[in-house]
Design a protein around this motif. Sequence first.
Motif, PDB file in Angstrom:
ATOM      1  N   TYR A   1       0.758  -1.235   0.051  1.00  0.00           N
ATOM      2  CA  TYR A   1      -0.037   0.090   0.156  1.00  0.00           C
ATOM      3  C   TYR A   1       0.793   1.646   0.172  1.00  0.00           C
ATOM      4  O   TYR A   1       2.266   1.182   0.249  1.00  0.00           O
ATOM      5  CB  TYR A   1      -0.707   0.054   1.427  1.00  0.00           C
ATOM      6  CG  TYR A   1       0.071  -0.086   1.981  1.00  0.00           C
ATOM      7  CD1 TYR A   1       0.378   1.376   3.183  1.00  0.00           C
ATOM      8  CD2 TYR A   1      -0.099  -1.471   2.904  1.00  0.00           C
ATOM      9  CE1 TYR A   1       0.669   0.640   4.738  1.00  0.00           C
ATOM     10  CE2 TYR A   1       0.282  -1.325   4.394  1.00  0.00           C
ATOM     11  CZ  TYR A   1       0.872  -0.711   5.289  1.00  0.00           C
ATOM     12  OH  TYR A   1       1.748  -0.626   5.795  1.00  0.00           O
ATOM     13  N   ARG A   2       0.072   2.304  -0.727  1.00  0.00           N
ATOM     14  CA  ARG A   2       1.173   3.565  -0.231  1.00  0.00           C
ATOM     15  C   ARG A   2       0.964   4.155   0.879  1.00  0.00           C
ATOM     16  O   ARG A   2       0.195   4.431   1.932  1.00  0.00           O
ATOM     17  CB  ARG A   2       0.405   4.408  -1.709  1.00  0.00           C
ATOM     18  CG  ARG A   2       1.074   6.072  -1.532  1.00  0.00           C
ATOM     19  CD  ARG A   2       1.256   6.353  -3.127  1.00  0.00           C
ATOM     20  NE  ARG A   2       0.861   5.394  -4.454  1.00  0.00           N
ATOM     21  CZ  ARG A   2       1.855   4.969  -4.859  1.00  0.00           C
ATOM     22  NH1 ARG A   2       2.637   5.039  -4.676  1.00  0.00           N
ATOM     23  NH2 ARG A   2       1.319   4.150  -5.743  1.00  0.00           N
ATOM     24  N   ALA A   3       2.860   4.846   0.996  1.00  0.00           N
ATOM     25  CA  ALA A   3       2.756   5.503   2.207  1.00  0.00           C
ATOM     26  C   ALA A   3       2.190   6.658   2.151  1.00  0.00           C
ATOM     27  O   ALA A   3       2.121   7.334   0.838  1.00  0.00           O
ATOM     28  CB  ALA A   3       4.173   4.880   2.824  1.00  0.00           C
ATOM     29  N   ALA A   4       2.021   7.397   2.799  1.00  0.00           N
ATOM     30  CA  ALA A   4       2.511   9.474   2.394  1.00  0.00           C
ATOM     31  C   ALA A   4       3.466   9.488   2.606  1.00  0.00           C
ATOM     32  O   ALA A   4       3.130  10.843   1.209  1.00  0.00           O
ATOM     33  CB  ALA A   4       2.501   9.782   3.742  1.00  0.00           C
ATOM     34  N   ASN A   5       4.879   9.362   1.931  1.00  0.00           N
ATOM     35  CA  ASN A   5       5.852   9.948   1.777  1.00  0.00           C
ATOM     36  C   ASN A   5       5.467   8.930  -0.742  1.00  0.00           C
ATOM     37  O   ASN A   5       6.709   9.486  -0.853  1.00  0.00           O
ATOM     38  CB  ASN A   5       7.079   9.365   1.683  1.00  0.00           C
ATOM     39  CG  ASN A   5       7.314   7.758   2.043  1.00  0.00           C
ATOM     40  OD1 ASN A   5       7.031   7.153   1.333  1.00  0.00           O
ATOM     41  ND2 ASN A   5       8.473   7.386   2.914  1.00  0.00           N
ATOM     42  N   GLY A   6       4.784   7.999  -0.678  1.00  0.00           N
ATOM     43  CA  GLY A   6       4.495   7.945  -2.128  1.00  0.00           C
ATOM     44  C   GLY A   6       5.357   6.930  -1.948  1.00  0.00           C
ATOM     45  O   GLY A   6       5.175   5.894  -3.299  1.00  0.00           O
ATOM     46  N   GLU A   7       5.828   6.209  -1.324  1.00  0.00           N
ATOM     47  CA  GLU A   7       6.249   4.649  -1.498  1.00  0.00           C
ATOM     48  C   GLU A   7       5.484   3.672  -1.366  1.00  0.00           C
ATOM     49  O   GLU A   7       4.285   3.695  -0.600  1.00  0.00           O
ATOM     50  CB  GLU A   7       7.019   4.633  -0.257  1.00  0.00           C
ATOM     51  CG  GLU A   7       8.702   5.080   0.119  1.00  0.00           C
ATOM     52  CD  GLU A   7       9.299   4.935   0.713  1.00  0.00           C
ATOM     53  OE1 GLU A   7       9.825   3.195   1.011  1.00  0.00           O
ATOM     54  OE2 GLU A   7      10.331   5.597   1.392  1.00  0.00           O
ATOM     55  N   CYS A   8       5.911   1.945  -2.346  1.00  0.00           N
ATOM     56  CA  CYS A   8       4.497   1.444  -1.819  1.00  0.00           C
ATOM     57  C   CYS A   8       5.452   0.244  -0.915  1.00  0.00           C
ATOM     58  O   CYS A   8       6.429  -0.184  -1.178  1.00  0.00           O
ATOM     59  CB  CYS A   8       4.936   0.822  -3.476  1.00  0.00           C
ATOM     60  SG  CYS A   8       3.583   1.523  -4.502  1.00  0.00           S
ATOM     61  N   VAL A   9       4.348   0.131   0.118  1.00  0.00           N
ATOM     62  CA  VAL A   9       4.863  -0.402   1.647  1.00  0.00           C
ATOM     63  C   VAL A   9       3.985  -1.771   1.750  1.00  0.00           C
ATOM     64  O   VAL A   9       3.060  -1.806   1.713  1.00  0.00           O
ATOM     65  CB  VAL A   9       5.866   0.388   2.528  1.00  0.00           C
ATOM     66  CG1 VAL A   9       7.015   1.343   1.998  1.00  0.00           C
ATOM     67  CG2 VAL A   9       4.616   1.209   3.046  1.00  0.00           C
ATOM     68  N   THR A  10       5.005  -2.803   2.812  1.00  0.00           N
ATOM     69  CA  THR A  10       3.945  -3.752   3.237  1.00  0.00           C
ATOM     70  C   THR A  10       3.538  -3.408   4.876  1.00  0.00           C
ATOM     71  O   THR A  10       4.354  -2.424   5.076  1.00  0.00           O
ATOM     72  CB  THR A  10       4.996  -5.032   2.957  1.00  0.00           C
ATOM     73  OG1 THR A  10       5.931  -5.082   4.018  1.00  0.00           O
ATOM     74  CG2 THR A  10       5.843  -5.032   1.422  1.00  0.00           C
ATOM     75  N   SER A  11       3.027  -4.312   4.523  1.00  0.00           N
ATOM     76  CA  SER A  11       2.491  -3.759   6.687  1.00  0.00           C
ATOM     77  C   SER A  11       3.184  -4.494   7.335  1.00  0.00           C
ATOM     78  O   SER A  11       4.148  -4.879   7.151  1.00  0.00           O
ATOM     79  CB  SER A  11       1.253  -4.438   5.836  1.00  0.00           C
ATOM     80  OG  SER A  11       1.327  -4.366   8.014  1.00  0.00           O
ATOM     81  N   GLY A  12       3.445  -3.082   8.094  1.00  0.00           N
ATOM     82  CA  GLY A  12       4.566  -2.916   9.052  1.00  0.00           C
ATOM     83  C   GLY A  12       6.020  -3.016   8.592  1.00  0.00           C
ATOM     84  O   GLY A  12       6.749  -3.245   9.111  1.00  0.00           O
ATOM     85  N   SER A  13       6.319  -2.244   7.414  1.00  0.00           N
ATOM     86  CA  SER A  13       7.784  -1.270   7.232  1.00  0.00           C
ATOM     87  C   SER A  13       8.004  -0.935   8.069  1.00  0.00           C
ATOM     88  O   SER A  13       7.102   0.118   8.015  1.00  0.00           O
ATOM     89  CB  SER A  13       7.559  -1.321   5.478  1.00  0.00           C
ATOM     90  OG  SER A  13       7.182  -2.223   4.620  1.00  0.00           O
ATOM     91  N   GLN A  14       9.254  -0.974   8.152  1.00  0.00           N
ATOM     92  CA  GLN A  14      10.064   0.541   8.820  1.00  0.00           C
ATOM     93  C   GLN A  14      10.393   1.265   7.451  1.00  0.00           C
ATOM     94  O   GLN A  14      10.710   0.928   6.424  1.00  0.00           O
ATOM     95  CB  GLN A  14      11.173   0.042   9.315  1.00  0.00           C
ATOM     96  CG  GLN A  14      11.471  -0.991  10.680  1.00  0.00           C
ATOM     97  CD  GLN A  14      10.765   0.283  11.808  1.00  0.00           C
ATOM     98  OE1 GLN A  14      11.090   1.301  12.315  1.00  0.00           O
ATOM     99  NE2 GLN A  14       9.518  -0.079  12.256  1.00  0.00           N
ATOM    100  N   VAL A  15       9.604   2.335   7.802  1.00  0.00           N
ATOM    101  CA  VAL A  15      10.486   3.709   6.769  1.00  0.00           C
ATOM    102  C   VAL A  15      10.938   4.372   7.083  1.00  0.00           C
ATOM    103  O   VAL A  15      10.887   5.125   8.314  1.00  0.00           O
ATOM    104  CB  VAL A  15       8.976   3.734   5.915  1.00  0.00           C
ATOM    105  CG1 VAL A  15       8.881   2.423   5.209  1.00  0.00           C
ATOM    106  CG2 VAL A  15       7.796   4.658   6.609  1.00  0.00           C
ATOM    107  N   ILE A  16      11.373   5.381   6.172  1.00  0.00           N
ATOM    108  CA  ILE A  16      11.898   6.721   6.669  1.00  0.00           C
ATOM    109  C   ILE A  16      10.538   7.939   7.094  1.00  0.00           C
ATOM    110  O   ILE A  16       9.784   8.135   5.899  1.00  0.00           O
ATOM    111  CB  ILE A  16      13.208   7.870   5.414  1.00  0.00           C
ATOM    112  CG1 ILE A  16      13.607   6.166   5.231  1.00  0.00           C
ATOM    113  CG2 ILE A  16      13.340   8.944   6.113  1.00  0.00           C
ATOM    114  CD1 ILE A  16      15.018   7.108   4.425  1.00  0.00           C
ATOM    115  N   CYS A  17      10.268   8.017   7.395  1.00  0.00           N
ATOM    116  CA  CYS A  17       8.899   9.390   8.337  1.00  0.00           C
ATOM    117  C   CYS A  17       9.639  10.599   8.532  1.00  0.00           C
ATOM    118  O   CYS A  17      10.474  11.042  10.302  1.00  0.00           O
ATOM    119  CB  CYS A  17       8.018   8.807   9.648  1.00  0.00           C
ATOM    120  SG  CYS A  17       7.856   7.140   9.217  1.00  0.00           S
ATOM    121  N   ASP A  18       9.582  11.619   7.533  1.00  0.00           N
ATOM    122  CA  ASP A  18      10.054  13.057   7.787  1.00  0.00           C
ATOM    123  C   ASP A  18       9.925  13.380   9.178  1.00  0.00           C
ATOM    124  O   ASP A  18      10.133  14.700   9.932  1.00  0.00           O
ATOM    125  CB  ASP A  18       9.977  13.803   6.425  1.00  0.00           C
ATOM    126  CG  ASP A  18      11.158  12.698   6.235  1.00  0.00           C
ATOM    127  OD1 ASP A  18      12.216  12.577   5.732  1.00  0.00           O
ATOM    128  OD2 ASP A  18      10.574  13.148   4.611  1.00  0.00           O
TER     129      ASP A  18
END
Length: 103
Positions: free
Chosen positions: A9-26
């Motif tokens: 699914y799409r994260a707020a930063n536009g990346e497609c991520v899987t559930s529970g993914s660690q992402v960069i969150c500004d």
Amino acid sequence: YPRCQPGTYRAANGECVTSGSQVICDQCPNKKGTVDPQLGVCLCDVIQSEEEVCNEKCREEANRISVDMGSRELVLTDPVTNVQERIDLTASTVRGEYECGNG
């Protein structure tokens, strides 16, 4: 953005991520968080205190919003300048219902 693959699914930063993914969150203090799949926003690993986000002086100077039920207006007030902007709640540009209860 291109369509995300099934299972992502799409994260707020536009990346497609899987559930529970660690992402960069500004918006997170340590820039790390887990994306909420329903909202697409980061749930930060570290939460800042209210004081760190907006201290007492910041809160005192923050704009205020209220409803004047007598005139049926939304009132936006700048507490520093005491300037008010009023929006007629009966105007055609205001949508929804409003009701204020006692207490």
